[in-house]
Design a protein around this motif. Structure first.
Motif, PDB file in Angstrom:
ATOM      1  N   ILE A 646       0.837  -1.133  -0.057  1.00 25.12           N
ATOM      2  CA  ILE A 646      -0.013   0.056   0.050  1.00 25.12           C
ATOM      3  C   ILE A 646       1.027   1.268   0.064  1.00 25.12           C
ATOM      4  O   ILE A 646       1.727   1.422   0.933  1.00 25.12           O
ATOM      5  N   LYS A 647       0.677   2.077  -0.942  1.00 31.93           N
ATOM      6  CA  LYS A 647       1.499   3.370  -1.257  1.00 31.93           C
ATOM      7  C   LYS A 647       1.014   4.319  -0.336  1.00 31.93           C
ATOM      8  O   LYS A 647       1.816   5.267   0.347  1.00 31.93           O
ATOM      9  N   LYS A 648      -0.206   4.633  -0.348  1.00 30.89           N
ATOM     10  CA  LYS A 648      -0.866   5.878   0.462  1.00 30.89           C
ATOM     11  C   LYS A 648      -2.200   5.441   0.853  1.00 30.89           C
ATOM     12  O   LYS A 648      -3.001   4.697   0.297  1.00 30.89           O
ATOM     13  N   PHE A 649      -2.864   6.143   1.743  1.00 31.69           N
ATOM     14  CA  PHE A 649      -4.406   6.220   1.839  1.00 31.69           C
ATOM     15  C   PHE A 649      -4.861   7.652   1.641  1.00 31.69           C
ATOM     16  O   PHE A 649      -4.084   8.605   1.919  1.00 31.69           O
ATOM     17  N   LEU A 650      -6.043   7.484   0.829  1.00 26.27           N
ATOM     18  CA  LEU A 650      -6.940   8.852   0.694  1.00 26.27           C
ATOM     19  C   LEU A 650      -8.151   9.100   1.670  1.00 26.27           C
ATOM     20  O   LEU A 650      -8.977   7.786   1.737  1.00 26.27           O
ATOM     21  N   ILE A 651      -8.031  10.067   1.964  1.00 21.55           N
ATOM     22  CA  ILE A 651      -9.263  10.294   3.195  1.00 21.55           C
ATOM     23  C   ILE A 651     -10.152  11.208   2.344  1.00 21.55           C
ATOM     24  O   ILE A 651      -9.884  12.418   2.046  1.00 21.55           O
TER      25      ILE A 651
END
Length: 1226
Positions: A646-651
């Protein structure tokens, strides 16, 4: 965007450089003029010194004549000459107090003030309070050991000695290691160490409080404190109680601009948690910080908005307690409008204002040359009205320095401003012959900085005085050209005038062509270990020096020799996966730049077994914590990665109040984090969800979090996308993007740039535009839109520039001329319209043209209306795709954003004749063996007067280029033609039929140095003659003989053992060469297809009959019981069919790249060898053939086209017969 940003940076840098040069010139000029003193440098008001070093009190000033200096100490004149330890630096007011001889620094403590004076006035410094720093020792005390039960609260007092400035406190042990602190154990602002509850591990005998004094860099320590914690009677758990502050309500006073620190430390078991809120408002997130495990709230740069009630809350699971701190914000005086120097000419008027604010409101006191103004000599041209000095009809000799003192109980401000009465002719400070360079269609600013008393007026000239809407004349003398054209280049003159004289200066403007990338790099997909080339071709102004720069992912290229940068390309050799990315080429000049980008994708050369990658699983368990007015903490649990990290989380968030069901991106966090601190806006009903991203893509969204609602507040930001433009020639339409909020209104403000000083404003609601009527045509306006609601206004908005509406151009282009270039292209030229007639921003010129009629009566193309658009800097353009032999009319107009202006006078022109199109059809209607009948139709497009038709024909082999010759020229009205000459075939039916003999062969009935040729005719009718050509294989030169129309010829003079190439050329003309493309070729070969020879067939029949007889005899003998010695007879008389070849049976070599392969048409015995006849009896001497004898037998094999067997195997058909050839032609 990158290009635009870089151009803006370059423009700002140029303007700053020019401003620095002008400031230096202004400063040099003012130094030459009489000028009252001005303080340029002084020591701080509160001056704390190190008693171990000499004391230096700064006071520097400038003026013309150079000022002299004096000092007061505690309000009394300081006689420097009486104290040998006190020195003043030459041409300076700086004092040096020498205390190196043992003098005590405290003897020089006091309040100092410097005065700088010359014949035009006196300037004074601030009152400088001089104090020496102090670092006193700790008072000796006996500290008893402290004994406490587990769970009790405890305070270890530090009580450091008072120093100047106050010391910095910290706690350490005997090993000079800082004592660990936590929510349970922490140091208060006063230096005491607090334990919310004490534990046995807190027992130690070396709790030591240290005080560090920053000025003297000394550290003092308190006697160690011993603490012993007992566990025999532990204290029960309890609810929180505040240890600091002790009362339920306290107050704090802080000054504007300073730092506010509030603390709350609580006793409790378990350890209480501390949180902070502000009553009816929010804690400023940008300036507030929570320190000391949230026990201290620190707010920097305090403003009046920070006043109010703050509440700290301590809680554990037994209960909670709160404390209220009432904060009052006062303010020492601060400037609203500080006094500014004033230069007046005799008889002029002017004002000096001194406006300051503070809490309480400061009082204003005026001084003149250091003395209260009421005690100064009376001047009838001067009057005092509160915070303003008014001067009218000043006279020479009224120069002075005025001081404004604004003070309240928290401090004071002192500022000097002089009035200098001068009579000076104008001077232009801009450097002469300055050259300004600007890119076409960009604004140009020409500076004209002046000085004079009275202030000069500025006029600009270029051949004549400049005026009109095309130019903007700024108050500081700068000339602005909205949109630069090549016609704006040239010499400009600014003239400065006042009542005393005038002065002028010349500058030059050069308008350059913009830099543009013509061929940008293109997207590339390259296999690993291959090479890739990105092209980037650009054009630029020839007088500018270009620089090509390449970037990778907006950074520098890797330092790798595989990357090679050429003048217009980037080459990457042996590409690897790390080379993938976005490549940008930037073409820079000293004035502008252009850029273009392309993506490089690197793929594997060979497929590898694929691992299954999928999108990550959706995050789960969303939880909201740390809920405060304008922020919240969000935590979650990641889903499965599915073989891709997982590269990033989008909120994302949903606003259920204003846009239910619509999700907006809020922020992103790295894939290694599972928490995020979210900043929120007021008056929003928030729900949150999280998406995960890996190399495959985004996951499904998580389930939404619980809803969190924020309270209404004054707007945090103003409307975006504010623009000003006109829709009519006398209006200005101001538009913006609306925001959300309760009772939201918009304050719309505007003023004409450079003309109006005050803003006109109006408040509107529930709209996103406002129309200002009655404006001048196309003038610049400054526009602002501020949001406000019931809770107050938003932040101060920035101004944007917009233009009122445009009007239609009032003039048409003049001097319209047409130059016809060819039958389909013409060039039109015109003179540009005057700039004042544009009445807006010129967008270009339109040329409207149409064909009135054709000069040919058969044409139906007319009345087709066309329009060409040209840029505003063009005064000529080309009209393409015209119809030949026609009459055209055209008109030229100028247009701006409103539309087109009046048209020019109609111009007419004729196009010349053009090339006609191909005949509409062409066919062969009848034919026989020696003639053809051709028919054709007239062309669809005559493009002029048709004068005739030209026919062309071709001859030759299929493998050769067509050879075209002119058949004849026929009248234009003729539609058919009959041909009975030997002309080949018409061009329209490009055929590959060959007119040479279809087969050439050898016979073996002539002597060994000769060969007999036979060549049947391809066509029926006889030809006049053939040309027979031959040469040994590999030779350059051909031997040739002319042969009559027979089908038989004998070659003479051949050499034994050589392979020959033979070509027969059939032609009507006598001028034919052996290299003609219409010929047949054959090769002399030693292999003989004897299966078709009569003697061979007869011999084979006799042998078969003999064998049959022998078999019958053998069968009869066996039946009789006898034996026939066949084997012995065969051994004795060997079979002549299998006798070895003689040594002199030498074959002709074959004209082929493949050895020992027969050409098409030859045959080979099944045994792999040829049967030879070694007899020479059948050979006949050719007469002149010499004495050498050899036995040879062969025939021409292969196709006459000269192709090898390898080539001919691809042909699916044999040569055509004459009848088939004609059928194929038709």
């Amino acid at each position: 965007q990158h290009t635009e940003h870089s151009q803006n940076e370059r423009c700002v840098a140029d303007v700053l450089s020019l401003c620095l040069i002008l400031l230096a010139s202004s400063a040099k000029l003012l130094e030459e003029l009489p000028q009252p003193p001005t303080i340029t440098h002084q020591s701080p008001k509160d001056f704390i010194i190190d008693p171990r070093e000499n004391i230096v009190i700064h006071c520097e000033a400038k003026g013309k004549p150079h000022p002299s200096f004096s000092w007061t100490r505690n309000g009394t004149h300081l006689d420097i000459d009486k104290d040998p330890k006190v020195l003043m630096k030459p041409r300076s007011g700086t004092l040096v107090l020498d205390i190196s001889g043992g003098q005590r620094a405290e003897e020089y403590e006091g309040v100092y003030q410097c005065s700088a004076h010359n014949e035009l006035g006196t300037a004074v410094s601030n009152s400088i309070i001089l104090r020496q720093s102090r670092s006193p020792l700790w008072s000796k005390e006996r500290i008893s050991p402290i004994i406490a039960q587990k769970g009790q609260s405890l305070i270890l007092r530090c009580r450091p000695p008072a120093g100047l400035p106050p010391p910095i406190i910290f706690w350490m042990d005997n090993n000079f290691q800082r004592l660990p602190q936590s929510r349970r154990v922490s140091q208060a602002l006063n230096g005491d160490l607090f334990f919310s509850n004490i534990l046995p591990e807190d027992s130690r005998s070396d709790y030591i409080c240290y005080a560090r004094f920053p000025h003297t860099q000394t550290i003092q320590q308190k006697q160690p404190i011993s603490v012993r914690v007992l566990d025999n009677n532990p204290v029960d758990e309890r609810e929180p109680v505040f240890m600091v502050p002790s009362e339920s309500v306290s107050s704090a006073v802080v000054l504007r601009g300073e730092i506010l620190e509030m603390e709350c430390i609580a006793d409790g078991l378990p350890t209480p948690a501390i949180s902070w809120v502000k009553h009816n408002s929010e804690i400023p997130s940008g300036r507030a910080s929570f320190l000391n495990f949230s026990k201290t709230l620190r707010i920097t740069d305090v403003s009046e908005a920070d006043a109010g009630e703050y509440r700290c809350i301590a809680n554990n699971h037994h209960g909670s307690v709160h404390h209220t701190i009432r904060v009052t914000v006062n303010a020492a005086p601060y400037w609203i409008s500080a006094p500014r120097n004033l230069v007046l000419a005799p008889g002029e008027m002017g004002i000096i204002t001194c406006r300051a604010a503070g809490r309480p409101k400061p009082s204003i006191r005026w001084l003149m040359n250091g003395l209260p103004i009421e005690n100064a000599p009376r001047d009838p041209s001067r009057s005092v009205e509160g915070d303003t000095l008014i001067f009218s009809e000043v006279q020479t000799g009224s120069s002075a320095v005025y001081q404004c003192n604004a003070s309240n109980e928290y401090g004071y401000l002192l500022s000097n401003a002089f009035v200098n009465v001068l009579a000076e002719p104008p001077r232009v400070l801009t450097l002469p012959n300055t050259v300004y360079q600007v890119i076409m269609n960009k604004p140009a600013l020409l500076e004209c900085v002046t000085f004079g008393s009275p202030a000069p007026t500025i006029t600009w000239f270029k051949d004549s005085m400049l005026e009109g809407n095309a130019y903007v004349f700024h108050e500081n003398g700068t000339l602005e050209i909205h949109m630069s054209h090549p016609s704006n280049s040239g010499k400009y003159t600014c003239v400065a005038r006042n009542s005393l004289s005038l002065s002028e200066n010349h500058v030059y403007l050069q308008v350059k062509e913009p830099t543009r990338i013509l061929r940008p790099p293109e997207y590339r997909v390259v296999q690993r270990n291959r090479d890739v080339v990105f092209e980037c071709k650009a054009k630029h102004d020839p007088s500018l020096v270009p620089t090509m720069t390449w970037l990778k992912d907006d950074g520098e290229l890797p330092d790798d020799e595989r990357f090679r940068v050429d003048s217009d390309s980037l080459t990457i050799t042996d590409v690897t996966e790390s080379d993938a990315g976005r490549y940008t080429c930037i073409m820079n000049t000293t004035l502008d730049q252009d850029s273009a980008s392309a993506q490089l994708t690197v793929v594997e050369a060979l497929p590898t077994p694929a691992v299954i990658y999928e999108q990550p699983g959706a995050p789960t368990d969303l939880e909201l914590t740390d809920l405060v007015a304008r922020s919240v903490q969000l935590t979650w649990t990641p889903g499965e990665e599915h073989n891709s990290r997982i590269k990033k989380f989008l909120i994302q968030y949903e606003d259920a109040l204003h846009q239910s069901g619509v999700w907006h991106n809020l922020t992103e966090v790295p894939g290694t984090k599972t928490t995020a601190h979210l900043k929120l806006s007021p008056y929003v009903h928030y729900s949150f969800r999280v998406l995960a991203l890996n190399n495959v893509g985004f996951s499904r969204p998580s389930m939404p979090s619980r809803q969190y609602r924020t309270s209404p507040a004054a707007p945090d930001e103003n409307p975006t996308e504010v623009k000003g433009h006109g829709t009519e020639h006398n209006n200005l339409v101001i538009t913006w993007k609306q925001a959300n909020g309760p009772g939201l209104e918009y304050k719309v403000m505007w003023r004409q740039q450079g003309i109006e000083t005050y803003w006109t404003s109006v408040s509107v609601a529930n709209v996103s535009k406002f129309v200002v009527s009655g404006t001048p045509t196309f003038v610049p306006y400054e526009v602002m839109v501020q949001a406000l609601n019931d809770y107050g206004p938003g932040p101060k908005p920035g101004a944007v520039i917009g233009y009122s509406g445009e009007d239609f151009p009032s003039a048409a282009p003049g001097d319209v001329r047409v130059l016809v270039l060819n039958s389909t292209l013409a060039e039109v030229r015109w003179s540009p319209v005057p700039l004042e007639s544009v009445r807006g921003r010129l967008q270009g010129y339109k040329v409207h043209y149409h064909c009135e009629r054709s000069l040919h009566r058969h044409s139906s193309h007319y009345n087709k209306q066309s329009t060409e658009i040209f840029s505003p800097n063009k005064t000529s353009g080309k009209l393409p795709d015209l119809l030949p032999y026609s009459i055209y009319s055209l008109r030229v107009t100028a247009f701006n954003g409103r539309g087109e202006g009046p048209t020019s006078a109609t111009q007419r022109f004729e196009t010349p004749e053009g090339v006609p199109s191909a005949p509409s059809f062409f066919k062969v209607s009848t034919f026989d063996l020696d003639s053809l009948m051709l028919e054709w139709g007239p062309p669809y497009e005559r493009n002029g007067r048709l004068t005739g038709y030209t026919f062309k024909y071709q001859t030759g082999e299929e493998t050769c280029p067509f050879t075209l010759g002119t058949l004849t020229a026929l009248p234009a009205n003729k539609r058919d033609a009959h041909s009975n000459d030997d002309l080949g075939f018409p061009q329209a039916y490009a055929t590959s039929q060959n007119l040479s003999p279809s087969r050439v062969s050898f016979t073996d009935t002539v002597p060994h140095r000769c060969r007999e040729l036979t060549y049947p005719y391809l066509i029926v009718r006889p030809l006049k003659y053939f040309l027979l050509c031959w040469k040994p294989s590999g030779d350059e030169d051909w031997h040739k003989e002319k042969v009559n129309g027979s089908q038989f010829h004998v070659l003479k003079g051949l050499k034994k053992g050589l392979a020959y190439k033979v070509r027969v050329v059939a032609r009507e003309s006598t001028h034919v060469s052996c290299s003609s493309s219409s010929s047949s070729s054959a090769m002399v070969s030693p292999q003989v297809d004897i299966a078709t020879q009569g003697w061979f067939i007869g011999l084979m029949s006799a042998i078969a009959l003999l064998i049959l007889i022998l078999l019958i005899i053998c069968f009869i003998k066996r039946n009789k019981g006898g034996k026939y010695p066949v084997k012995e007879k065969e051994d004795a008389h060997g079979d002549p069919e299998i006798q070895p070849m003689k040594e002199d049976d030498i074959t002709f070599g074959e004209y082929s790249d493949e050895d020992h392969k027969p050409l098409k048409g030859s045959r080979t015995p099944s045994g792999g060898t040829d049967k030879r006849d070694g007899s020479d009896d059948s050979l006949v001497d050719c007469g002149d053939s010499g004495d050498t004898e050899f036995s040879e037998d062969g025939s021409f094999i292969g196709q006459y086209s000269g192709k090898s067997d390898r080539d001919t195997t691809h042909d699916s058909s044999e040569l055509l017969s004459p009848v088939n050839a004609m059928n194929s032609f038709v």
